[in-house]
Every structure is written in structure tokens, then in C-alpha cells.
Design a protein around this motif. Sequence first.
Motif, PDB file in Angstrom:
ATOM      1  N   PHE A  23     -69.984 -39.602   4.234  1.00 51.37           N
ATOM      2  CA  PHE A  23     -70.118 -40.628   3.209  1.00 51.37           C
ATOM      3  C   PHE A  23     -70.654 -41.955   3.733  1.00 51.37           C
ATOM      4  O   PHE A  23     -71.019 -42.826   2.945  1.00 51.37           O
ATOM      5  CB  PHE A  23     -68.775 -40.834   2.516  1.00 51.37           C
ATOM      6  CG  PHE A  23     -68.215 -39.546   1.969  1.00 51.37           C
ATOM      7  CD1 PHE A  23     -68.950 -38.792   1.082  1.00 51.37           C
ATOM      8  CD2 PHE A  23     -66.978 -39.078   2.382  1.00 51.37           C
ATOM      9  CE1 PHE A  23     -68.459 -37.596   0.583  1.00 51.37           C
ATOM     10  CE2 PHE A  23     -66.479 -37.887   1.891  1.00 51.37           C
ATOM     11  CZ  PHE A  23     -67.210 -37.145   0.988  1.00 51.37           C
ATOM     12  N   GLY A  24     -70.711 -42.101   5.056  1.00 48.99           N
ATOM     13  CA  GLY A  24     -71.316 -43.296   5.625  1.00 48.99           C
ATOM     14  C   GLY A  24     -72.742 -43.064   6.086  1.00 48.99           C
ATOM     15  O   GLY A  24     -73.613 -43.914   5.898  1.00 48.99           O
ATOM     16  N   LEU A  25     -73.002 -41.870   6.662  1.00 47.48           N
ATOM     17  CA  LEU A  25     -74.319 -41.581   7.229  1.00 47.48           C
ATOM     18  C   LEU A  25     -75.175 -40.710   6.322  1.00 47.48           C
ATOM     19  O   LEU A  25     -76.370 -40.969   6.138  1.00 47.48           O
ATOM     20  CB  LEU A  25     -74.149 -40.895   8.589  1.00 47.48           C
ATOM     21  CG  LEU A  25     -75.421 -40.673   9.409  1.00 47.48           C
ATOM     22  CD1 LEU A  25     -76.086 -42.003   9.747  1.00 47.48           C
ATOM     23  CD2 LEU A  25     -75.103 -39.899  10.688  1.00 47.48           C
ATOM     24  N   PHE A  26     -74.594 -39.661   5.728  1.00 49.76           N
ATOM     25  CA  PHE A  26     -75.381 -38.717   4.931  1.00 49.76           C
ATOM     26  C   PHE A  26     -75.532 -39.151   3.474  1.00 49.76           C
ATOM     27  O   PHE A  26     -76.591 -38.974   2.872  1.00 49.76           O
ATOM     28  CB  PHE A  26     -74.738 -37.321   4.985  1.00 49.76           C
ATOM     29  CG  PHE A  26     -74.543 -36.783   6.370  1.00 49.76           C
ATOM     30  CD1 PHE A  26     -75.418 -37.115   7.397  1.00 49.76           C
ATOM     31  CD2 PHE A  26     -73.473 -35.942   6.660  1.00 49.76           C
ATOM     32  CE1 PHE A  26     -75.239 -36.621   8.688  1.00 49.76           C
ATOM     33  CE2 PHE A  26     -73.279 -35.441   7.930  1.00 49.76           C
ATOM     34  CZ  PHE A  26     -74.156 -35.785   8.948  1.00 49.76           C
ATOM     35  N   MET A  27     -74.471 -39.705   2.898  1.00 50.24           N
ATOM     36  CA  MET A  27     -74.496 -40.046   1.471  1.00 50.24           C
ATOM     37  C   MET A  27     -75.611 -41.020   1.095  1.00 50.24           C
ATOM     38  O   MET A  27     -76.260 -40.837   0.049  1.00 50.24           O
ATOM     39  CB  MET A  27     -73.134 -40.603   1.044  1.00 50.24           C
ATOM     40  CG  MET A  27     -73.015 -40.888  -0.446  1.00 50.24           C
ATOM     41  SD  MET A  27     -73.067 -39.399  -1.462  1.00 50.24           S
ATOM     42  CE  MET A  27     -71.333 -38.928  -1.420  1.00 50.24           C
ATOM     43  N   PRO A  28     -75.903 -42.067   1.876  1.00 50.38           N
ATOM     44  CA  PRO A  28     -77.007 -42.963   1.484  1.00 50.38           C
ATOM     45  C   PRO A  28     -78.342 -42.244   1.338  1.00 50.38           C
ATOM     46  O   PRO A  28     -79.134 -42.589   0.451  1.00 50.38           O
ATOM     47  CB  PRO A  28     -77.043 -43.986   2.627  1.00 50.38           C
ATOM     48  CG  PRO A  28     -75.646 -44.025   3.139  1.00 50.38           C
ATOM     49  CD  PRO A  28     -75.173 -42.608   3.042  1.00 50.38           C
ATOM     50  N   PHE A  29     -78.590 -41.243   2.189  1.00 53.81           N
ATOM     51  CA  PHE A  29     -79.870 -40.533   2.106  1.00 53.81           C
ATOM     52  C   PHE A  29     -79.988 -39.732   0.808  1.00 53.81           C
ATOM     53  O   PHE A  29     -81.041 -39.733   0.163  1.00 53.81           O
ATOM     54  CB  PHE A  29     -80.039 -39.617   3.316  1.00 53.81           C
ATOM     55  CG  PHE A  29     -80.437 -40.338   4.570  1.00 53.81           C
ATOM     56  CD1 PHE A  29     -81.707 -40.863   4.718  1.00 53.81           C
ATOM     57  CD2 PHE A  29     -79.535 -40.504   5.600  1.00 53.81           C
ATOM     58  CE1 PHE A  29     -82.084 -41.535   5.874  1.00 53.81           C
ATOM     59  CE2 PHE A  29     -79.890 -41.173   6.762  1.00 53.81           C
ATOM     60  CZ  PHE A  29     -81.164 -41.689   6.897  1.00 53.81           C
TER      61      PHE A  29
END
Length: 541
Positions: A433-439
Motif C-alpha cells: 500500500f506504500g510502494l505498489f498501490m500508487p502505481f
Amino acid sequence: MLFPASIVTYSQLEMTVKTTVRPDKHQVTYEKPGHLANGTGNSHLQSLNFIHCMKMPCERTNWRVVYLMGVFSLIQNTQYSIYLTSMFSYLKKLDSTATESQFGWIMATSSLGHCIGCFILGWWNSRASRSAPPMHCGFLLMLASNLVYLLVDSVPPSWVAHVMMLSRLLGGFGMGNSSPMRTCASLHSTATDRSKAMASISGGRSVGTVVGPGLQLMFLPLGELGITIFPGILSLHSNNAPAFLGIVLTMVGFVSLIVLFEEECAEESDKKAIADFENQYNTVKEEYPSSDVIAMLICMLTRFVQNFMQISIETLAPAILMMMYFQTRQEAVASMATTYLTTGFIATVLYLLIIFTKLSAIVRDKIFNSLVLLLFVCHLLATYSWQFYTSHVLDRGFSNETLTGCDETHFTWCSNLTISPEWIFYIGYILSFGLFMPFINVANATLYSKLLNPDNQGTQQSLYDISNTTARIFAPIFITLIYSAYGPRRAWESLCLLLLFTTFLWIIFDKRLVPLKPIQKQMFDNDGFEQEKSPKTKLVS
């Protein structure tokens, strides 16, 4: 016949029309001879040089508008989420008979209001072909929500839950601003810059959701009594201070919308003049076909599923930490607060990189959607309670005092539940949710905006936002029912199946998940015109 650069002189109107058609430009310029430009002739045909933004794709990105939409998204989500950490304790303080069920209905009312607000303001945006009026209404609704919240401690205890519900309902209506904001950012950005535009909206939402609850720390020094403003009527204390800050933030957004926002769109008289000319001379037209409903539904389902997973894990996280890792309630709250802040910080940095660097160039809409969905599945598999783990939840007995451990008198599934490593639980959450979710937020929102006719996207964008809000309504109910009846394993398995099904749809309908392209028609019908063989072709009627 199509003339890339032609000048047509029509003696009856005594006007010169220069039409420039280039692959990367969609601009029609109407110019008049000098004697007409000085004040004579038809007023509708003077100085019609503009980008027909409500009819053709945006020629260049208006970064001022895009960034302003990002700031509005930040303001909106900050003032909306600032209540979350103190609302339940405030409800219990004012009405000692209030229950968790009542609080659940208050939150559900908020989400329901958000769904309704998204649709109404999005529909208004489409009908008016302007984003400003519905956004004005949204800010006023949020202002009303904060004002109502200030009255909570002035009503009888039996009314407190109902007044809070009204406040959150109005706030949900105001949150419908997300639809015209997303539409406006889409219409004022080119296809190349669309991912950055969507990142500004998603980034404002993400940062506001994380920062909002943390701002409650600022109000703790005020205490329960606070500062008296109007004796016996109104005082400022730690529980209602979020409403005061919400009023300030909302007013900042409302004034900024009036002073700073300049919407690019054609005037009605200009649109009519162009339409009349096109109808008379068969100038080039770009008509968009209907949007692919299947592709739209897949994007909306993806939006629903990704948020459904996150909300489900956030809902179960405190219970899992207490049951599986034997943390007290205070320890569980502290652990998740730290995890949320870390996740929010990473997501914020990533959104800023996408917006202000060339990182957006590597975001491929379809690939990143499918890839991130599969990474979410990997997260669930990594944190799953596999049978080969040696630690067991019954290794330590259940404590009635601290409520730690698994209560096998209430949950039959305790007997065979193993414990997955605790550090994987935190790392998995932060990465997902910090690294993958923004993409996936940026990739999915970008592709969805490209699936739509650029003329008006308000209603369709509202449906996209509703898919997110719907997850907030159903995820807590669905996942807690499964957890209570069958345990965390079945909950994790249900989320995996949902993610895999959505990924399967992206693979099956890959050919349909493509941007909508216009159908071009003939620019000029050369009947009745005389063409000269000169470098600058002139046709005289």
C-alpha cells in the motif's frame, strides 16, 4: 479533399478562415480581414482563436489547473479524515449509551453520502460542461458538515448520534467533489501527461487520508474543556477542534476556487459559430464513438477490488495483532499507526516523483494494473497462516484482561491456526500500500480517463469514484463476517480469489482495454470552389 493548410475566402461573409490540421494539434483559427477586425462585420466571427476544449482533446496541459485540483483533493481528504481518530470517543463521551453499531451506521452514512455526492456532482459536471459550479457546491456542503459537527455537544445526548450522522452525510455529499476534480484534471491534461495529472489527484487523496488523522495530535493540549468562545453555547476543545480546522481548510479551498481557478472552455457563441461553419463547409470533424462499457467496468472493478483489499486488511489488522501476535489494544494501535505513517510517507514520495519527474513515463496502464494485482496476491500468500509454520495461536492462552490470544470458546477455528512471521505482516502492508498501490492508482485512473469521450466525463468519473466508495461500505461488513465465522485463512483466500478473478479479466479483455480514438471525417467538400496551383492554396467562392 483534405488540405493540410488552406485559406478559404468567402466573399459573402468577407472572412478568412485558416484551418491548420496536424497530428498533435487540434486547433481551428478564424481570422478576419483588417477592415472587419476593426469593428465591422458579424461579431460572432471575431477573434475565434481558442482550443475547443469541450469538443477536442486538450492541446497542452494546464499545470496550474492540474496542481490546483491536487491541492483541492488534499484539502478535501484532510478535512474529511481528521475526525476518524476522535469521533468514537467523542460519541461515547456525549452519549454513554452509544454503541459500536451506532458508530458503524455513522460511518456507513458517510460512505453512502459520498456515493450519492459523486454521482450528482459528476452528473452536474457533465450537463453543465463546467467543473467550477459543482465544486463550489461540494465545498459548501463540506462547510455545512463542519458547522453541524460543532453543534454536537449542544444537543441532548439522545440526539448526538443523529446529529453526527447528519454531519457525516453532508460531508459525504461534499466529498463528491472528487468526480469534477478528476474530470477537470483529465480535460486540462494531454494524453501524454495524463498519468501525472491523475497522480496529483491520487496523491492529494493519499496524503490527506494519512495526514488528517495525525493532525488530531495538535489538538490534544486543548483538553476536554478547552477554550470558551461563547459561554454556554460554543467552546473549542480537543474533540471539536477538527471541525474548526475543517472550516478553515474548506474556506481556503472555496476562496482558491474563486480566485485561482480559470477553466478553459469555449464560449457558447464561439461553439455555435464553429458548428455553423462546419455544417456549411463540411470541415473536418472528430467524432468519438461510444465508450467500451466492458473496459470501463473492468477499470471500476479494479478500483473496487484494490480498495476492498486494503480496507479489509486495515479492518482486521488490530484483531490479528491482538489474536495472533498477542499485542494489547494500545500496542496494536501504536503498531498500526507507525505502519500507516511509514506507508503514507513512502506513497507521498512516490506520488511526488511521478508528478514532478519522468517516472510517469514508465507507468504502462495495462501492464501495471495486472502486475500490481498479482503483487497483492503475493502479499496475501506471504502473510498466510501456512500449516508448515511451527508457532500456534494456542501456544499462549487467551487473556480476558488484555484480550490477547485466540478465544477458542468463541472461535472454533483457533485449534488449527498457525502464526505467520510478524515482520512479514508489516513489510507486506508497507510494500503493497506504500510502494505498489500508487502505481495501480495512477495507471488505472489514467487508462479509465482515456477510455472516455473527452467532451464530458463527469458522470463516468463519478461512477469510478463510486466504485471506490462502495468498497468502503461493503469491505468491513464482508470481511468481518468471514473472519468471525471461518478465521483469517478464509478471509485471505477470499481476497486472493477476488484479485485473481480481476487479473484474469485484464488478460481476457486486453484488446478492449485501449484508449478511445476519434473518427475523423472529411474536412472540405470541394464542390463549388476553385483551387489555384500556388504554394498557399486559395479557394474563392
